[in-house]
Design a protein around this motif. Structure first.
Motif, PDB file in Angstrom:
ATOM      1  N   ARG A 122     -12.976  13.254  -8.312  1.00 11.06           N
ATOM      2  CA  ARG A 122     -11.520  13.209  -8.127  1.00 11.06           C
ATOM      3  C   ARG A 122     -11.027  11.772  -8.013  1.00 11.06           C
ATOM      4  NH1 ARG A 122      -7.750  13.163  -3.946  1.00 11.06           N
ATOM      5  NH2 ARG A 122      -5.847  14.378  -4.388  1.00 11.06           N
ATOM      6  N   GLU A 123     -11.750  10.961  -7.232  1.00 15.83           N
ATOM      7  CA  GLU A 123     -11.335   9.569  -7.056  1.00 15.83           C
ATOM      8  C   GLU A 123     -11.392   8.796  -8.365  1.00 15.83           C
ATOM      9  OE1 GLU A 123     -12.525   8.682  -2.381  1.00 15.83           O
ATOM     10  OE2 GLU A 123     -14.086   8.657  -3.928  1.00 15.83           O
ATOM     11  N   ARG A 124     -12.348   9.131  -9.224  1.00 17.74           N
ATOM     12  CA  ARG A 124     -12.439   8.435 -10.512  1.00 17.74           C
ATOM     13  C   ARG A 124     -11.229   8.708 -11.399  1.00 17.74           C
ATOM     14  NH1 ARG A 124     -18.179   9.158  -9.930  1.00 17.74           N
ATOM     15  NH2 ARG A 124     -18.108  11.240 -10.837  1.00 17.74           N
ATOM     16  N   SER A 125     -10.520   9.813 -11.123  1.00 18.20           N
ATOM     17  CA  SER A 125      -9.341  10.140 -11.931  1.00 18.20           C
ATOM     18  C   SER A 125      -8.058   9.540 -11.360  1.00 18.20           C
ATOM     19  CB  SER A 125      -9.188  11.668 -12.038  1.00 18.20           C
ATOM     20  OG  SER A 125      -8.794  12.224 -10.784  1.00 18.20           O
ATOM     21  N   GLN A 126      -8.149   8.929 -10.163  1.00 17.13           N
ATOM     22  CA  GLN A 126      -6.978   8.355  -9.513  1.00 17.13           C
ATOM     23  C   GLN A 126      -6.696   6.933 -10.013  1.00 17.13           C
ATOM     24  OE1 GLN A 126      -8.146   8.485  -5.395  1.00 17.13           O
ATOM     25  NE2 GLN A 126      -7.412  10.581  -5.083  1.00 17.13           N
ATOM     26  N   TRP A 127      -5.521   6.438  -9.633  1.00 15.49           N
ATOM     27  CA  TRP A 127      -5.243   5.006  -9.783  1.00 15.49           C
ATOM     28  C   TRP A 127      -6.377   4.261  -9.088  1.00 15.49           C
ATOM     29  CZ3 TRP A 127      -2.405   1.889  -5.715  1.00 15.49           C
ATOM     30  CH2 TRP A 127      -2.167   0.573  -6.148  1.00 15.49           C
ATOM     31  N   TYR A 128      -6.910   3.235  -9.746  1.00 14.09           N
ATOM     32  CA  TYR A 128      -8.150   2.620  -9.279  1.00 14.09           C
ATOM     33  C   TYR A 128      -8.089   2.181  -7.814  1.00 14.09           C
ATOM     34  CZ  TYR A 128     -12.103  -0.406  -8.623  1.00 14.09           C
ATOM     35  OH  TYR A 128     -13.238  -0.981  -8.106  1.00 14.09           O
ATOM     36  N   PHE A 129      -6.968   1.597  -7.383  1.00 14.06           N
ATOM     37  CA  PHE A 129      -6.879   1.048  -6.024  1.00 14.06           C
ATOM     38  C   PHE A 129      -6.573   2.111  -4.969  1.00 14.06           C
ATOM     39  CE2 PHE A 129      -5.734  -2.349  -8.983  1.00 14.06           C
ATOM     40  CZ  PHE A 129      -6.614  -3.344  -8.598  1.00 14.06           C
ATOM     41  N   GLN A 130      -6.343   3.333  -5.408  1.00 12.89           N
ATOM     42  CA  GLN A 130      -5.830   4.372  -4.506  1.00 12.89           C
ATOM     43  C   GLN A 130      -6.764   4.660  -3.341  1.00 12.89           C
ATOM     44  OE1 GLN A 130      -4.099   7.597  -6.650  1.00 12.89           O
ATOM     45  NE2 GLN A 130      -4.111   9.007  -4.909  1.00 12.89           N
ATOM     46  N   ARG A 131      -8.062   4.688  -3.586  1.00 10.24           N
ATOM     47  CA  ARG A 131      -8.974   5.055  -2.498  1.00 10.24           C
ATOM     48  C   ARG A 131      -9.174   3.924  -1.490  1.00 10.24           C
ATOM     49  NH1 ARG A 131     -14.989   5.242  -3.122  1.00 10.24           N
ATOM     50  NH2 ARG A 131     -15.681   3.408  -4.300  1.00 10.24           N
ATOM     51  N   TYR A 132      -8.747   2.716  -1.839  1.00 10.60           N
ATOM     52  CA  TYR A 132      -8.849   1.601  -0.902  1.00 10.60           C
ATOM     53  C   TYR A 132      -7.617   1.497   0.007  1.00 10.60           C
ATOM     54  CZ  TYR A 132     -12.754   0.172  -3.833  1.00 10.60           C
ATOM     55  OH  TYR A 132     -13.941   0.148  -4.531  1.00 10.60           O
ATOM     56  N   VAL A 133      -6.475   1.927  -0.498  1.00 12.14           N
ATOM     57  CA  VAL A 133      -5.218   1.758   0.230  1.00 12.14           C
ATOM     58  C   VAL A 133      -5.228   2.411   1.603  1.00 12.14           C
ATOM     59  CG1 VAL A 133      -2.750   2.322   0.188  1.00 12.14           C
ATOM     60  CG2 VAL A 133      -3.846   1.358  -1.851  1.00 12.14           C
ATOM     61  N   PRO A 134      -5.759   3.646   1.766  1.00 14.58           N
ATOM     62  CA  PRO A 134      -5.731   4.250   3.115  1.00 14.58           C
ATOM     63  C   PRO A 134      -6.494   3.456   4.173  1.00 14.58           C
ATOM     64  CG  PRO A 134      -6.217   5.913   1.443  1.00 14.58           C
ATOM     65  CD  PRO A 134      -6.299   4.586   0.763  1.00 14.58           C
ATOM     66  N   HIS A 135      -7.364   2.558   3.757  1.00 12.80           N
ATOM     67  CA  HIS A 135      -8.178   1.802   4.710  1.00 12.80           C
ATOM     68  C   HIS A 135      -7.546   0.458   5.086  1.00 12.80           C
ATOM     69  CE1 HIS A 135     -11.496   4.643   4.260  1.00 12.80           C
ATOM     70  NE2 HIS A 135     -11.239   4.626   2.969  1.00 12.80           N
ATOM     71  N   LEU A 136      -6.407   0.142   4.501  1.00 12.82           N
ATOM     72  CA  LEU A 136      -5.749  -1.118   4.835  1.00 12.82           C
ATOM     73  C   LEU A 136      -5.249  -1.078   6.280  1.00 12.82           C
ATOM     74  CD1 LEU A 136      -3.770  -1.683   1.515  1.00 12.82           C
ATOM     75  CD2 LEU A 136      -5.853  -2.859   2.260  1.00 12.82           C
ATOM     76  N   PRO A 137      -5.113  -2.243   6.912  1.00  9.80           N
ATOM     77  CA  PRO A 137      -4.803  -2.255   8.350  1.00  9.80           C
ATOM     78  C   PRO A 137      -3.350  -1.962   8.667  1.00  9.80           C
ATOM     79  CG  PRO A 137      -4.917  -4.494   7.498  1.00  9.80           C
ATOM     80  CD  PRO A 137      -5.342  -3.591   6.371  1.00  9.80           C
ATOM     81  N   ALA A 138      -3.142  -1.389   9.839  1.00 10.72           N
ATOM     82  CA  ALA A 138      -1.822  -1.338  10.458  1.00 10.72           C
ATOM     83  C   ALA A 138      -1.667  -2.607  11.296  1.00 10.72           C
ATOM     84  CB  ALA A 138      -1.699  -0.083  11.316  1.00 10.72           C
TER      85      ALA A 138
END
Length: 308
Positions: A122-138
């Motif tokens: 599923r992740e391979r079908s996403q926008w490439y950076f998509q799986r990294y974005v949720p891990h960005l800091p608050a």
């Protein structure tokens, strides 16, 4: 300040020694050199290790820098900063070692490490950076990426897990992606850990002969040795295409692990100006003692057996 009695001094000494334990355990691996035989290449690498920073100086500076990292952490929380640090480099370049020393004494609620596995279907079908974005800091967080979106420019490209068109699209997209992160207020630092061909050979052989480190040597790592030159070309293209003013690359000479750790941490501290955060003094209140409180015994069979 009242003098420390013998019992307290002994306990303090134990605590100090305990702080050294992880480092001392890693030092034991050097005794495995004798198991590596008469290989001339390995012998040359071993001689390089003999010129490493002496342990006393290393520990003194490491502890000083870790104290500064705590001050930085307090400042990040107080000022609600958002910090992202990327660690890239060849297999066995020492990325994990420096990440461990950075986070060793920090609050895991503030400083966390992201090391993502291979992407799912599923992740391979996403926008490439998509799986990294949720891990960005608050706000008030530091995130350390042990490998990052630069997998596409490195292992994915070299191992054929993506097409050259996808690589070219990555090179077009990543500068804009990183500029967007910086514009949003994220402090973005990118480190490449650089080791020589002979040093990687040496470290791989250490892992082969050390049962405690064999898990670090995956089939992908073994294949990377064969493709050293392909990785070199991929690294050179990556640095050329993605070294931008808003998020430049910083190269860490990493043949000497100790110096690499100290140099990287010192540099990181210099990139995020920080000051002192005022803290109210901590005063322990007297413990409440109730006359009807009775501490009930714990059944003996619930205790962990004492083997030492």
């Amino acid at each position: 300040m009242s003098p420390i009695d013998a019992s307290s001094a002994s306990r303090l000494q134990q605590e100090i020694e305990d702080s050294f334990d992880e480092e001392l355990e890693s030092e034991l691996s050097e005794s495995l050199l004798e198991l590596l035989g008469d290989d001339e290449e390995l012998e040359e690498a071993a001689l390089r290790h003999a010129n490493h920073l002496d342990r006393r100086s290393y520990f003194r500076e490491l502890f000083r820098l870790q104290h500064e990292l705590i001050r930085l952490q307090d400042w990040v929380v107080d000022q609600k900063l958002k910090v992202v640090v990327l660690f890239e480099g060849r297999d066995a370049a020492g990325k994990g070692g420096v990440i461990k020393r950075i986070t060793q004494r920090l609050n895991p609620r503030v400083a966390r490490v992201v090391a993502l596995p291979a992407p799912s279907e599923r992740e391979r079908s996403q926008w490439y950076f998509q799986r990294y974005v949720p891990h960005l800091p608050a706000a008030g967080e530091i995130v350390l990426f042990d490998r990052s979106w630069y997998n596409r420019a490195g292992v994915e490209r070299v191992m054929g897990f993506c097409s050259e068109d996808e690589v070219e699209e990555f090179f077009r997209s990543v500068p804009e992606f990183e500029r967007m992160l910086v514009r949003s207020g994220i402090i973005l630092l990118k480190y490449w850990f650089s080791i020589t061909d002979a040093e990687q050979q040496f470290r791989f052989n250490m892992r082969i002969h050390d049962p405690l480190k064999q898990w670090k040597l995956s089939p992908m790592d073994v294949e990377s040795r064969r493709r050293w030159e392909d990785y070199t070309r991929a690294k050179e293209a990556m640095l050329e295409e993605t070294h931008i003013p808003e998020a430049p690359w910083w190269v860490v000479r990493a043949d000497d692990k100790r110096r690499a750790r100290l140099n990287c941490i010192a540099h990181l501290l210099a990139q995020v100006p920080f000051g002192e955060v005022a803290k109210p003094p901590v005063v322990l209140p007297p413990r409440v003692r109730n006359p009807d409180y009775i501490r009930h015994p714990i059944p003996e069979d619930m205790y962990v057996p004492e083997i030492c």
